[in-house]
Design an enzyme around this catalytic site. Structure first.
Site, PDB file in Angstrom:
ATOM      1  N   LYS A  17      -2.592   5.654  -4.327  1.00 22.67           N
ATOM      2  CA  LYS A  17      -3.509   6.823  -4.227  1.00 22.67           C
ATOM      3  C   LYS A  17      -3.434   8.037  -4.977  1.00 22.67           C
ATOM      4  CE  LYS A  17      -3.513   4.857   0.265  1.00 22.67           C
ATOM      5  NZ  LYS A  17      -2.247   4.527   0.694  1.00 22.67           N
ATOM      6  N   TYR A  32       3.145   9.790  -0.667  1.00 24.22           N
ATOM      7  CA  TYR A  32       4.546   9.200   0.256  1.00 24.22           C
ATOM      8  C   TYR A  32       5.711   9.233  -0.676  1.00 24.22           C
ATOM      9  CZ  TYR A  32       0.479   6.402   2.313  1.00 24.22           C
ATOM     10  OH  TYR A  32      -0.686   6.133   2.905  1.00 24.22           O
ATOM     11  N   HIS A  58      -7.405   9.735  -2.031  1.00 20.76           N
ATOM     12  CA  HIS A  58      -6.605   9.505  -0.646  1.00 20.76           C
ATOM     13  C   HIS A  58      -7.521  10.169   0.279  1.00 20.76           C
ATOM     14  CE1 HIS A  58      -2.332   9.247   0.897  1.00 20.76           C
ATOM     15  NE2 HIS A  58      -3.303   9.106   1.865  1.00 20.76           N
ATOM     16  N   ASP A  82       0.917  -1.162  -0.206  1.00 15.56           N
ATOM     17  CA  ASP A  82      -0.031  -0.188   0.007  1.00 15.56           C
ATOM     18  C   ASP A  82       0.862   1.159  -0.011  1.00 15.56           C
ATOM     19  OD1 ASP A  82      -2.929   0.973   0.618  1.00 15.56           O
ATOM     20  OD2 ASP A  82      -1.416   2.288   1.759  1.00 15.56           O
TER      21      ASP A  82
HETATM   22  P1  NAD Z   1       0.626   1.357  11.830  1.00 15.43           P
HETATM   23  O1  NAD Z   1      -0.356   1.177  12.816  1.00 15.43           O
HETATM   24  O2  NAD Z   1       0.952   0.441  10.916  1.00 15.43           O
HETATM   25  O3  NAD Z   1       2.068   1.593  13.098  1.00 15.43           O
HETATM   26  C1  NAD Z   1       3.301   1.723  12.553  1.00 15.43           C
HETATM   27  C2  NAD Z   1       4.330   1.647  13.534  1.00 15.43           C
HETATM   28  O4  NAD Z   1       4.045   0.843  14.560  1.00 15.43           O
HETATM   29  C3  NAD Z   1       5.702   1.397  13.236  1.00 15.43           C
HETATM   30  O5  NAD Z   1       6.344   2.528  12.907  1.00 15.43           O
HETATM   31  C4  NAD Z   1       6.291   1.153  14.496  1.00 15.43           C
HETATM   32  O6  NAD Z   1       6.726   2.169  15.196  1.00 15.43           O
HETATM   33  C5  NAD Z   1       5.232   0.365  15.245  1.00 15.43           C
HETATM   34  N1  NAD Z   1       5.145  -1.187  14.955  1.00 15.43           N
HETATM   35  C6  NAD Z   1       5.057  -1.761  13.659  1.00 15.43           C
HETATM   36  N2  NAD Z   1       5.115  -3.261  13.907  1.00 15.43           N
HETATM   37  C7  NAD Z   1       5.206  -3.384  15.094  1.00 15.43           C
HETATM   38  C8  NAD Z   1       5.426  -4.407  16.089  1.00 15.43           C
HETATM   39  N3  NAD Z   1       5.496  -5.611  15.462  1.00 15.43           N
HETATM   40  N4  NAD Z   1       5.741  -4.351  17.261  1.00 15.43           N
HETATM   41  C9  NAD Z   1       5.680  -3.101  17.920  1.00 15.43           C
HETATM   42  N5  NAD Z   1       5.731  -1.943  17.238  1.00 15.43           N
HETATM   43  C10 NAD Z   1       5.418  -2.181  15.884  1.00 15.43           C
HETATM   44  O7  NAD Z   1       0.709   2.928  11.193  1.00 15.43           O
HETATM   45  P2  NAD Z   1       0.893   3.778   9.929  1.00 15.43           P
HETATM   46  O8  NAD Z   1       2.251   3.407   9.594  1.00 15.43           O
HETATM   47  O9  NAD Z   1       0.350   5.005  10.330  1.00 15.43           O
HETATM   48  O10 NAD Z   1      -0.178   2.833   9.119  1.00 15.43           O
HETATM   49  C11 NAD Z   1      -0.020   1.735   8.353  1.00 15.43           C
HETATM   50  C12 NAD Z   1      -0.137   2.155   6.929  1.00 15.43           C
HETATM   51  O11 NAD Z   1      -1.614   2.835   6.663  1.00 15.43           O
HETATM   52  C13 NAD Z   1       0.808   3.212   6.233  1.00 15.43           C
HETATM   53  O12 NAD Z   1       2.087   2.734   6.075  1.00 15.43           O
HETATM   54  C14 NAD Z   1       0.021   3.675   4.997  1.00 15.43           C
HETATM   55  O13 NAD Z   1       0.350   2.791   3.943  1.00 15.43           O
HETATM   56  C15 NAD Z   1      -1.699   3.645   5.493  1.00 15.43           C
HETATM   57  N6  NAD Z   1      -1.978   4.786   5.845  1.00 15.43           N
HETATM   58  C16 NAD Z   1      -2.943   5.375   5.134  1.00 15.43           C
HETATM   59  C17 NAD Z   1      -3.401   6.575   5.255  1.00 15.43           C
HETATM   60  C18 NAD Z   1      -4.499   7.242   4.597  1.00 15.43           C
HETATM   61  O14 NAD Z   1      -4.807   8.382   4.571  1.00 15.43           O
HETATM   62  N7  NAD Z   1      -4.964   6.440   3.374  1.00 15.43           N
HETATM   63  C19 NAD Z   1      -2.906   7.406   6.629  1.00 15.43           C
HETATM   64  C20 NAD Z   1      -2.099   6.676   7.344  1.00 15.43           C
HETATM   65  C21 NAD Z   1      -1.605   5.526   7.120  1.00 15.43           C
END
Ligand code: NAD
Length: 272
Positions: free
Chosen positions: A75, A50, A106, A45
């Site tokens: 997106k 990004y 997005h 994704d």
């Molecule tokens: P997430 O909830 O996936 O959290 C990621 C963070 O959690 C990492 O940076 C790390 O600090 C921690 N983490 C990950 N795996 C872990 C584990 N196994 N144990 C402990 N800590 C851990 O948050 P995110 O990155 O904001 O969201 C995931 C994805 O969603 C993004 O990469 C993106 O692709 C998407 N996204 C989309 C939008 C949108 O507006 N459509 C907005 C935000 C994110």
């Protein structure tokens, strides 16, 4: 471990677990996505904003994985609602692909005129084979209802913020009533929701980590999840969620952690 798929309303099957790459630089995305592919992820994704579509594309090219075995989502940038066709073509060029599997608006932004123009252009891009499935992100029920052509072209996915302290139940229920699959962004609450006694106790009971319990909760409640990490051990940990099951009581206990704790922008305010 096989990743289950969800059938979208257009008949296509999306892998329920994907790899998110928000806040990963173009260079780092090559390594992160390579690691994810090695672990077994086949769904990535990304988004124009990004700034890492080229890095994702390099990892895809280097992987040697047949294109039809991958699911790639990108997106539309917020500044491109009037210009979606060109934006799709630019993303494809950066990714080095002939088509993406899923293309999302997005953010809805305030103005429904450009938003509906984007939706029409995306339908045309779909007819022309540049995108297989089309959907939206950060749409409230009103935003979905405002889409022109809704009866003819319904978004197959709504990608929204969902995690244990922000269950976003109204949006998820609305999506499900309309046959729109909910895709959870920040599924781990950006790591913040993992320090929680209830989740910790469940994790100890089932012999898994808090992250695995939270991802499993999403999976069993029918959402698509796209956790992000750049740490190889965590990328692997987040994939190993298909060899255990949570009970109904455990799912309910996690549902009960909701505090309307939104971490990202409110779609009614963002970009207005
Ligand atoms: P997430 O909830 O996936 O959290 C990621 C963070 O959690 C990492 O940076 C790390 O600090 C921690 N983490 C990950 N795996 C872990 C584990 N196994 N144990 C402990 N800590 C851990 O948050 P995110 O990155 O904001 O969201 C995931 C994805 O969603 C993004 O990469 C993106 O692709 C998407 N996204 C989309 C939008 C949108 O507006 N459509 C907005 C935000 C994110």
């Amino acid at each position: 471990m096989a990743v289950p798929t969800i059938e979208l309303s257009d008949g296509r099957q999306i892998p329920q677990l994907g790899f998110g790459v928000f806040k990963i630089s173009d260079d780092d995305a090559v390594d992160a996505v390579r690691t994810a592919f090695q672990v077994g992820y086949r769904h990535v994704d990304t988004a124009a904003v990004y700034g890492n579509e080229e890095g994702v594309g390099k990892a895809i090219a280097q992987s040697g994985i047949p294109r039809e075995d991958l699911w790639i989502t990108t997106k539309l940038g917020n500044d491109r609602h009037n210009d979606a066709r060109v934006a799709v073509e630019e993303s494809l060029q950066k990714l080095g692909l002939d088509y993406v599997d899923l293309y999302l608006i997005h953010w809805p932004l305030a103005d429904s005129g450009p938003r509906n123009k984007a939706w029409a252009d995306m339908q045309q891009a779909q007819q022309d084979g540049l995108v297989e499935s089309i959907g939206v992100s950060n749409f409230t029920p009103d935003h979905v209802r405002e889409l022109s052509d809704l009866s003819r072209a319904r978004p197959v996915v709504n990608q929204v913020e969902v995690h244990p302290t922000f269950t976003n139940a109204q949006v998820c229920d609305f999506d499900s009533d309309l046959g729109i699959a909910t895709e959870a962004w920040s599924p781990l609450g950006q790591g913040e929701d993992l320090q929680n006694d209830t989740i910790d106790q469940i994790a100890q009971r089932v012999g898994k980590t808090p992250a695995q319990v939270v991802l499993r909760w999403h999976i069993q409640e029918g959402r698509i999840v796209i956790p992000k990490s750049v740490t190889p051990a965590r990328i692997k940990e987040n994939f190993e969620i298909f060899d255990f099951e949570l009970s109904d009581d455990e799912l309910k206990a996690i549902d009960g952690l909701n505090q309307d704790n939104r971490l990202g922008p409110n779609p009614l305010e963002f970009g207005n």
